[in-house]
Design an enzyme around this catalytic site. Structure first.
Site, PDB file in Angstrom:
ATOM      1  N   ASP A  22      -7.178   7.056   3.678  1.00  0.00           N
ATOM      2  CA  ASP A  22      -6.847   5.742   3.131  1.00  0.00           C
ATOM      3  C   ASP A  22      -8.033   5.153   2.362  1.00  0.00           C
ATOM      4  O   ASP A  22      -9.185   5.424   2.701  1.00  0.00           O
ATOM      5  CB  ASP A  22      -6.446   4.813   4.292  1.00  0.00           C
ATOM      6  N   GLY A  23      -7.727   4.358   1.359  1.00  0.00           N
ATOM      7  CA  GLY A  23      -8.775   3.607   0.656  1.00  0.00           C
ATOM      8  C   GLY A  23      -9.080   4.078  -0.756  1.00  0.00           C
ATOM      9  O   GLY A  23     -10.023   3.588  -1.380  1.00  0.00           O
ATOM     10  N   GLY A  25      -7.385   3.505  -3.501  1.00  0.00           N
ATOM     11  CA  GLY A  25      -7.148   2.404  -4.435  1.00  0.00           C
ATOM     12  C   GLY A  25      -8.295   1.409  -4.425  1.00  0.00           C
ATOM     13  O   GLY A  25      -8.806   1.004  -5.482  1.00  0.00           O
ATOM     14  N   HIS A  39      -7.565   8.342  -6.483  1.00  0.00           N
ATOM     15  CA  HIS A  39      -6.861   9.518  -5.947  1.00  0.00           C
ATOM     16  C   HIS A  39      -7.532  10.808  -6.421  1.00  0.00           C
ATOM     17  O   HIS A  39      -7.668  11.765  -5.674  1.00  0.00           O
ATOM     18  CB  HIS A  39      -5.390   9.499  -6.364  1.00  0.00           C
ATOM     19  N   THR A  68       6.850   8.570   3.355  1.00  0.00           N
ATOM     20  CA  THR A  68       8.189   8.219   2.875  1.00  0.00           C
ATOM     21  C   THR A  68       8.157   6.843   2.192  1.00  0.00           C
ATOM     22  O   THR A  68       8.997   6.555   1.349  1.00  0.00           O
ATOM     23  CB  THR A  68       9.211   8.204   4.040  1.00  0.00           C
ATOM     24  N   GLU A  69       7.156   6.029   2.556  1.00  0.00           N
ATOM     25  CA  GLU A  69       7.056   4.682   1.971  1.00  0.00           C
ATOM     26  C   GLU A  69       6.305   4.687   0.635  1.00  0.00           C
ATOM     27  O   GLU A  69       6.396   3.728  -0.134  1.00  0.00           O
ATOM     28  CB  GLU A  69       6.325   3.724   2.937  1.00  0.00           C
ATOM     29  N   ARG A  73       5.416   2.819  -4.605  1.00  0.00           N
ATOM     30  CA  ARG A  73       4.256   2.502  -5.448  1.00  0.00           C
ATOM     31  C   ARG A  73       4.632   2.567  -6.931  1.00  0.00           C
ATOM     32  O   ARG A  73       5.658   3.147  -7.279  1.00  0.00           O
ATOM     33  CB  ARG A  73       3.144   3.511  -5.152  1.00  0.00           C
ATOM     34  N   LEU A 133      -7.722  28.754   9.402  1.00  0.00           N
ATOM     35  CA  LEU A 133      -7.386  27.320   9.440  1.00  0.00           C
ATOM     36  C   LEU A 133      -5.947  27.147   8.963  1.00  0.00           C
ATOM     37  O   LEU A 133      -5.556  27.715   7.944  1.00  0.00           O
ATOM     38  CB  LEU A 133      -8.316  26.527   8.519  1.00  0.00           C
ATOM     39  N   SER A 198       0.743   3.806  10.870  1.00  0.00           N
ATOM     40  CA  SER A 198       1.571   3.918   9.658  1.00  0.00           C
ATOM     41  C   SER A 198       2.578   5.073   9.673  1.00  0.00           C
ATOM     42  O   SER A 198       2.655   5.839   8.702  1.00  0.00           O
ATOM     43  CB  SER A 198       0.675   4.016   8.418  1.00  0.00           C
ATOM     44  N   GLU A 209      -7.297  11.364  20.547  1.00  0.00           N
ATOM     45  CA  GLU A 209      -8.346  10.349  20.432  1.00  0.00           C
ATOM     46  C   GLU A 209      -8.266   9.790  19.022  1.00  0.00           C
ATOM     47  O   GLU A 209      -8.067  10.543  18.066  1.00  0.00           O
ATOM     48  CB  GLU A 209      -9.731  10.994  20.639  1.00  0.00           C
TER      49      GLU A 209
HETATM   50  C1  FPP Z   1      -4.395   6.348   0.346  1.00  0.00           C
HETATM   51  O1  FPP Z   1      -5.187   5.519  -0.449  1.00  0.00           O
HETATM   52  C2  FPP Z   1      -4.167   7.677  -0.220  1.00  0.00           C
HETATM   53  C3  FPP Z   1      -2.952   8.221  -0.511  1.00  0.00           C
HETATM   54  C4  FPP Z   1      -1.681   7.524  -0.320  1.00  0.00           C
HETATM   55  C5  FPP Z   1      -2.813   9.571  -1.081  1.00  0.00           C
HETATM   56  C6  FPP Z   1      -3.834  10.592  -0.675  1.00  0.00           C
HETATM   57  C7  FPP Z   1      -3.853  11.624  -1.717  1.00  0.00           C
HETATM   58  C8  FPP Z   1      -4.931  12.292  -2.164  1.00  0.00           C
HETATM   59  C9  FPP Z   1      -6.275  12.168  -1.580  1.00  0.00           C
HETATM   60  C10 FPP Z   1      -4.815  13.197  -3.340  1.00  0.00           C
HETATM   61  C11 FPP Z   1      -3.885  14.357  -3.276  1.00  0.00           C
HETATM   62  C12 FPP Z   1      -3.917  15.157  -2.039  1.00  0.00           C
HETATM   63  C13 FPP Z   1      -4.077  16.488  -1.909  1.00  0.00           C
HETATM   64  C14 FPP Z   1      -3.834  17.066  -0.571  1.00  0.00           C
HETATM   65  C15 FPP Z   1      -4.499  17.385  -2.983  1.00  0.00           C
HETATM   66  P1  FPP Z   1      -4.517   4.163  -0.962  1.00  0.00           P
HETATM   67  O2  FPP Z   1      -3.953   4.427  -2.311  1.00  0.00           O
HETATM   68  O3  FPP Z   1      -3.544   3.680   0.043  1.00  0.00           O
HETATM   69  O4  FPP Z   1      -5.754   3.216  -1.044  1.00  0.00           O
HETATM   70  P2  FPP Z   1      -5.756   1.633  -0.839  1.00  0.00           P
HETATM   71  O5  FPP Z   1      -5.270   1.380   0.556  1.00  0.00           O
HETATM   72  O6  FPP Z   1      -7.186   1.274  -1.022  1.00  0.00           O
HETATM   73  O7  FPP Z   1      -4.868   1.048  -1.882  1.00  0.00           O
END
Ligand code: FPP
Length: 252
Positions: A22-23, A25, A39, A68-69, A73, A133, A198, A209
């Site tokens: 997360d994070g 954005g 991203h 799914t949510e 976006r 892995l 979430s 954990e």
């Molecule tokens: C959350 O950050 C991130 C996601 C919803 C997508 C994660 C995807 C990647 C890291 C790229 C593609 C993945 C692979 C496996 C190649 P956010 O957009 O919710 O950030 P925010 O909460 O700051 O808005």
């Protein structure tokens, strides 16, 4: 960092690590860039954490890549995430083959763009015998959706007399989850300071954990990961037993 790695290798390594990445954005916003930039940078962290997992011997790594949510976006963001997925899979196939990494997915792939489905099928097929892995990408995944599906599948079997109600137990439920081939999650990490689950792996984290860090996903690299594992190793996992039972390793 080498010292950090040495220290963690002296203790138990979690068998199955799951991560809510997360994070992205917020990270991009801090740089004055569009969310999609976050991203793109997030993919570098994905690569770093996969490599680090192989280095220290984590056997299962599950990443929440698209929920799914997330369809709610902006269209451009969804499209960028999908194309990042395709380009990353293409780029990383060789790494997966060379490092004995097996790719799996959980979630309902049928709603993903055909191009993504095709790329995933190919990488899954080419890595299916790999053992070091197991990397699982949660795509169009939601734990409640997963549980609804389990109930439907089991109900059908009951209606068709393939299974009796008395036979339904935790193992049967496990076997019908998207994660049927994976062990329970030992360690769940969420970046960016949010302390929520979430809709991720609700059943599978029953004894995991949890680790929350304010570090944003594009900044989460090997060192942050090793530190989180060190923290995991300090926790005492009791599975409902007392500390005394754990210390003496007794089951009665
Ligand atoms: C959350 O950050 C991130 C996601 C919803 C997508 C994660 C995807 C990647 C890291 C790229 C593609 C993945 C692979 C496996 C190649 P956010 O957009 O919710 O950030 P925010 O909460 O700051 O808005």
């Amino acid at each position: 960092m080498e010292n950090l790695k040495k220290t963690i290798l002296q203790n138990t390594i979690p068998n199955h690590v799951a991560i809510i990445m997360d994070g992205n954005g917020r990270w991009a916003k801090q740089q004055g860039k569009p969310r999609t930039f976050g991203h793109k940078k997030g993919v570098d962290s994905v690569r770093a954490i996969i490599e680090a997992s192989v280095e220290i011997g984590v056997n299962y790594l599950t990443l929440y890549a698209f929920s799914t949510e997330n369809w709610n976006r902006p269209k451009l963001e969804v499209r960028t995430l999908m194309s990042l997925l395709v380009s990353s899979l293409r780029k990383e196939l060789k790494t997966f083959v060379d490092n004995d990494i097996k790719l799996l997915t959980i979630g309902d792939l049928s709603h993903l763009p055909k191009k993504v489905q095709k790329e995933l099928t190919e990488v899954i097929e080419k890595t299916k015998n790999n053992k070091t892995l197991t990397l699982t990408l949660a795509l169009n995944y939601g734990a409640r959706d997963e549980i609804v599906n389990v109930i439907k599948k089991i109900s059908k079997k009951v209606v068709n007399n393939q299974l009796s109600i008395e036979e339904i137990n935790e193992k049967i439920i496990n076997n019908h989850l998207y994660t049927f081939s994976l062990p329970d999650v030992d360690f769940l990490i969420r970046t960016s300071g949010e302390k929520r689950i979430s809709n991720f792996l609700l059943w599978q984290v029953a004894y995991a954990e949890f680790y929350f860090t304010t570090v944003l996903w594009p900044d989460f690299k090997e060192e942050n990961y090793y530190k989180s594992i060190l923290e995991y190793q300090k926790r005492e996992r009791r599975f409902g037993k007392t500390s005394e039972q754990i210390e003496k390793n007794i089951n009665e």
